[in-house]
Design a protein around this motif. Structure first.
Motif, PDB file in Angstrom:
ATOM      1  N   ARG A   1       5.408  -7.793   4.350  1.00  0.00           N
ATOM      2  CA  ARG A   1       5.641  -7.264   3.018  1.00  0.00           C
ATOM      3  C   ARG A   1       5.617  -5.868   2.862  1.00  0.00           C
ATOM      4  N   TRP A   2       5.399  -5.457   1.452  1.00  0.00           N
ATOM      5  CA  TRP A   2       5.294  -4.457   1.111  1.00  0.00           C
ATOM      6  C   TRP A   2       3.840  -4.174   0.602  1.00  0.00           C
ATOM      7  N   VAL A   3       2.780  -3.217   1.594  1.00  0.00           N
ATOM      8  CA  VAL A   3       1.340  -3.498   0.954  1.00  0.00           C
ATOM      9  C   VAL A   3       1.155  -1.888  -0.139  1.00  0.00           C
ATOM     10  N   LYS A   4       1.147  -2.720  -1.398  1.00  0.00           N
ATOM     11  CA  LYS A   4       0.823  -2.089  -2.292  1.00  0.00           C
ATOM     12  C   LYS A   4       0.067  -0.428  -2.614  1.00  0.00           C
ATOM     13  N   HIS A   5      -0.954  -2.241  -2.740  1.00  0.00           N
ATOM     14  CA  HIS A   5      -2.542  -2.193  -3.031  1.00  0.00           C
ATOM     15  C   HIS A   5      -2.637  -1.184  -2.289  1.00  0.00           C
TER      16      HIS A   5
ATOM     17  N   ASP B   1      -2.961  -8.482  -2.459  1.00  0.00           N
ATOM     18  CA  ASP B   1      -1.793  -7.847  -1.182  1.00  0.00           C
ATOM     19  C   ASP B   1      -1.499  -9.046  -0.454  1.00  0.00           C
ATOM     20  N   GLY B   2      -2.634  -9.893  -0.840  1.00  0.00           N
ATOM     21  CA  GLY B   2      -2.601 -11.035   0.213  1.00  0.00           C
ATOM     22  C   GLY B   2      -3.663 -11.070   1.613  1.00  0.00           C
TER      23      GLY B   2
ATOM     24  N   SER C   1       5.331   1.099   9.918  1.00  0.00           N
ATOM     25  CA  SER C   1       4.348   1.516  10.698  1.00  0.00           C
ATOM     26  C   SER C   1       4.284   1.428  11.913  1.00  0.00           C
ATOM     27  N   PHE C   2       3.786  -0.475  12.007  1.00  0.00           N
ATOM     28  CA  PHE C   2       3.691  -1.473  13.059  1.00  0.00           C
ATOM     29  C   PHE C   2       4.682  -1.661  13.784  1.00  0.00           C
TER      30      PHE C   2
ATOM     31  N   ASN D   1       4.681   1.178   2.521  1.00  0.00           N
ATOM     32  CA  ASN D   1       4.252   0.862   3.347  1.00  0.00           C
ATOM     33  C   ASN D   1       4.144  -0.482   3.587  1.00  0.00           C
ATOM     34  N   MET D   2       4.990  -0.792   4.974  1.00  0.00           N
ATOM     35  CA  MET D   2       5.937  -2.553   5.574  1.00  0.00           C
ATOM     36  C   MET D   2       4.744  -3.090   6.079  1.00  0.00           C
TER      37      MET D   2
END
Length: 277
Positions: free
Chosen positions: A119-123, A243-244, A167-168, A114-115
């Motif tokens: 960025r891929w917000v993995k967590h 994820d910053g 998704s955005f 999911n981007m």
């Protein structure tokens, strides 16, 4: 043999071109459109897709219409959303399945990346989440009014590859509009669960991640300060902070969605008792 593709659309002119470009290998792309008012249908037609239009009621009904009322060229159907990209490794894995007539599975679930804000917000996105994306139409049905769930009459498989989820891609306003609609369905479903039987404790010990996730979700309906608890769970316990700044804002957005559900549950309760909103 190849794989057919079914994409459900409604005003997806921003996302659809990239989605279709990643599916250029497919010779049977079907667009099930909910009467878009932008260039969605034109873009799909230019890409050589077959176009069907059907009034959207719920995700479950729309998916069932697409899988049961449309005839596909191939036995296996891949179902990406318009804001998803299909990488080459996922393509190759699905084609290998389609070319193996001995496969017993009725459906396959896939993980996604999911981007958010580049960025891929993995967590923060609670990776891995497994969702159905490949199936044999005659062997599956969809259940639930919101966040529909696919059930097959045979084994369920898992693909090793990922798809990429933007998704955005239509902007934050569109994201809020979508989740405003979803929160109404979620509130209705939540109220039914709260009034039903107790927490499915057995689900927490299931070997299936889907069962554990479902049990956790039902437990969350009963947690006080649910939006704050959701943020703490995603940002702290699931390490969304790794994820910053993207992770922080993503977790805040999901907590806002939870708040919409909570307040709509209260709205429904008050309406049932004839109280003002």
């Amino acid at each position: 043999m190849s794989v057919s593709v079914l994409i459900m659309t409604l005003n997806e002119e921003e996302s659809l071109p990239a989605c279709l470009a990643s599916l250029s290998w497919c010779d049977d792309i079907v667009i099930l459109d909910s009467f878009s008012t932008d260039r969605t249908v034109e873009i799909a037609r230019e890409a050589g897709a077959r176009i069907y239009q059907h009034k959207y009621e719920t995700e479950t009904k729309q998916r069932m219409y697409g899988l049961k009322e449309i005839e596909f060229k191939h036995s296996w159907v891949y179902m990406p959303d318009a804001d998803e990209i299909t990488p080459d490794d996922l393509r190759d894995e699905m084609l290998a399945i389609a070319n193996d007539p001995e496969r017993p599975e009725a459906l396959f679930r896939v993980r996604y990346k999911n981007m958010f804000m580049g960025r891929w917000v993995k967590h923060s996105s609670l990776y891995p989440t497994w969702i159905t994306r490949l199936c044999r139409p005659e062997r599956v049905v969809y259940e639930r009014e919101c966040h529909s769930r696919c059930v097959g009459d045979g084994p369920t498989g898992r693909l090793k590859s990922h798809f990429i989820h933007y998704s955005f891609s239509k902007g934050l306003t569109a994201w809020f509009d979508k989740h405003n609609r979803y929160s109404g369905f979620e509130a209705k479903e939540s109220l039914q669960i709260l009034r039903g039987k107790g927490i499915p404790w057995k689900g927490f010990f299931s070997r299936l991640p889907e069962a554990r996730r479902s049990a956790l979700k039902e437990l969350s309906y009963r947690i006080p300060f649910r939006p704050a608890a959701r943020f703490a769970y995603m940002y702290l316990l699931r390490c969304g902070f790794l994820d910053g700044w993207q992770g922080y804002h993503y977790c805040r957005l999901i907590a806002a969605y939870e708040y919409m559900i909570v307040i709509k549950i209260e709205e429904q309760r008050r309406r049932e008792h004839g109280l003002s909103i």
